[in-house]
Design an enzyme around this catalytic site. Sequence first.
Site, mmCIF file in Angstrom:
data_model
loop_
_atom_site.group_PDB
_atom_site.id
_atom_site.type_symbol
_atom_site.label_atom_id
_atom_site.label_comp_id
_atom_site.label_asym_id
_atom_site.label_seq_id
_atom_site.Cartn_x
_atom_site.Cartn_y
_atom_site.Cartn_z
ATOM 1 N N TYR A 105 31.974 16.971 77.162
ATOM 2 C CA TYR A 105 31.014 18.069 77.058
ATOM 3 C C TYR A 105 31.431 19.238 77.949
ATOM 4 O O TYR A 105 31.941 19.018 79.043
ATOM 5 C CB TYR A 105 29.597 17.608 77.456
ATOM 6 C CG TYR A 105 28.550 18.649 77.110
ATOM 7 C CD1 TYR A 105 28.185 18.850 75.788
ATOM 8 C CD2 TYR A 105 27.992 19.456 78.089
ATOM 9 C CE1 TYR A 105 27.278 19.838 75.450
ATOM 10 C CE2 TYR A 105 27.070 20.450 77.761
ATOM 11 C CZ TYR A 105 26.720 20.625 76.428
ATOM 12 O OH TYR A 105 25.825 21.603 76.097
ATOM 13 N N TYR B 246 19.332 19.002 81.553
ATOM 14 C CA TYR B 246 20.378 18.283 82.275
ATOM 15 C C TYR B 246 21.755 18.815 81.842
ATOM 16 O O TYR B 246 21.895 19.420 80.777
ATOM 17 C CB TYR B 246 20.231 16.775 81.984
ATOM 18 C CG TYR B 246 21.352 15.937 82.525
ATOM 19 C CD1 TYR B 246 21.526 15.792 83.902
ATOM 20 C CD2 TYR B 246 22.253 15.302 81.672
ATOM 21 C CE1 TYR B 246 22.575 15.038 84.403
ATOM 22 C CE2 TYR B 246 23.297 14.539 82.163
ATOM 23 C CZ TYR B 246 23.462 14.414 83.530
ATOM 24 O OH TYR B 246 24.501 13.680 84.023
ATOM 25 N N THR C 31 24.385 17.955 80.342
ATOM 26 C CA THR C 31 25.018 17.779 79.025
ATOM 27 C C THR C 31 24.084 18.122 77.865
ATOM 28 O O THR C 31 24.419 17.888 76.704
ATOM 29 C CB THR C 31 25.483 16.319 78.836
ATOM 30 O OG1 THR C 31 24.332 15.473 78.972
ATOM 31 C CG2 THR C 31 26.543 15.926 79.850
ATOM 32 N N LYS C 32 22.913 18.675 78.145
ATOM 33 C CA LYS C 32 21.981 18.977 77.065
ATOM 34 C C LYS C 32 22.305 20.348 76.441
ATOM 35 O O LYS C 32 23.114 21.103 76.965
ATOM 36 C CB LYS C 32 20.538 18.927 77.595
ATOM 37 C CG LYS C 32 20.145 17.536 78.149
ATOM 38 C CD LYS C 32 20.267 16.432 77.118
ATOM 39 C CE LYS C 32 19.405 15.211 77.325
ATOM 40 N NZ LYS C 32 19.722 14.299 78.423
ATOM 41 N N ASN C 33 21.614 20.667 75.330
ATOM 42 C CA ASN C 33 22.004 21.854 74.552
ATOM 43 C C ASN C 33 21.877 23.168 75.320
ATOM 44 O O ASN C 33 22.656 24.086 75.097
ATOM 45 C CB ASN C 33 21.234 21.919 73.237
ATOM 46 C CG ASN C 33 21.776 20.917 72.222
ATOM 47 O OD1 ASN C 33 22.655 20.116 72.550
ATOM 48 N ND2 ASN C 33 21.269 20.959 71.006
#
Length: 387
Positions: free
Chosen positions: A13, A185, A187-189
């Site tokens: 990511y 967080y 790694t979120k969008n």
Amino acid sequence: MSTKIERKSIEFYKHNIDEECIAEFNSVAKNLFITTGPKTAEFEKSFADYLGMPFCVGVMSCSHALHLSYRALGIGEGDEVIVPAFTFVATATAVMHAGAKPVFADVDYRTGLLDPDKTEAAITEKTKAICPVHMYGVMAPMRRLSKIAEKYGLKLVEDAAHCIEGRGPDFGPGSLSDSATFSFYATKNITCGEGGAVVTRSRDIAEKIRTLRNHGMTKSAVERHGTKIPEYDVKQIGFKSNLTDLQSALLIPQLNRIKKRLSRREAIVKRYNNGLSDIKSITLPVIPHGYKSAYHLYTILVAPPEKRDEFMTALMESGVNCSINFRPLSHFTLFREKFGMNGKDYPAATRMGYSTVTLPLYPSLENEEVEYIIETVITAAGEILSG
Ligand SMILES: *Cc1c(COP(=O)(O)O)cnc(C)c1O
């Protein structure tokens, strides 16, 4: 590996914090208010507007957003909340932090979404709420779940950590529930490292969470700031979970460009779907008819599950970083020891949880990286998986 392609190294990511986010952050860092102030209010308004919801409260994580939702709804000691047996651990532990007991229900195999029939079967006289998870960015069957909630007088709290952009046929996150909770967080969008939000149709729930996120104080720092001696009350034990202006500065520009980034992820998903459709040992993600995915995670299921770790190791050794989303909750000592959870009771959750492999999916992933990932998956599947 095939010799014709050159080895690449591809991150699982990469976040979206760009120069514009950094400029916003620098500008807020020079303000008097760096904690929860006008920037957070601006973000909350924009986020609520984006979702078409009246109220949004920014908090420190989705885990806190879930926990504070239960507190605001008066759910605690002696109560039960139904959660999917297949999800990230925080869906269940947030229930425990509120003092209540998570009761697990199986999911639909392939979508990983909470099964309404299994949910209804898990209801007892202690059940107070249902917490569906919008797995990988696809909304749970909210119409059916809200009918069940209505029938039994239960609250509905959505774990929408994956689903800022996802929509159902005629509903979105928050529109059929008491609250929907989001994660920012790393790694979120959209992300500010750590962060979260609650959206709700209820002014009362929003106000309760606003107080709970800030020590239970009846006035925020901005409201206490001024020329008079600050006065406030504390009527209940609160928490420290307020989203700050520094975090909101990073989030606002990402929210402004969310549609563009969604279409890039969608294009990558289409390419993955085409490139991987012929591999018999791999099951591709599905989006039910009428639903729009947030395309948060591209998670495939591999067969046989016993080969999953070997397959993942091969991808990683070829430079394709991947992840497991998620192990079934029955995998973890906490849930087995505390609630006697047994994977056999949740066959779909167990089957999915031991087969998942998540491939990289983010807007800055280059086309040639996508092609390399597809090639690598095809080769590793041929060497390691069945069929
Ligand atoms: C990431 C995630 C959470 C937790 O979010 P935090 O902001 O890290 O607390 C909860 N549920 C699901 C499904 C997640 O993926």
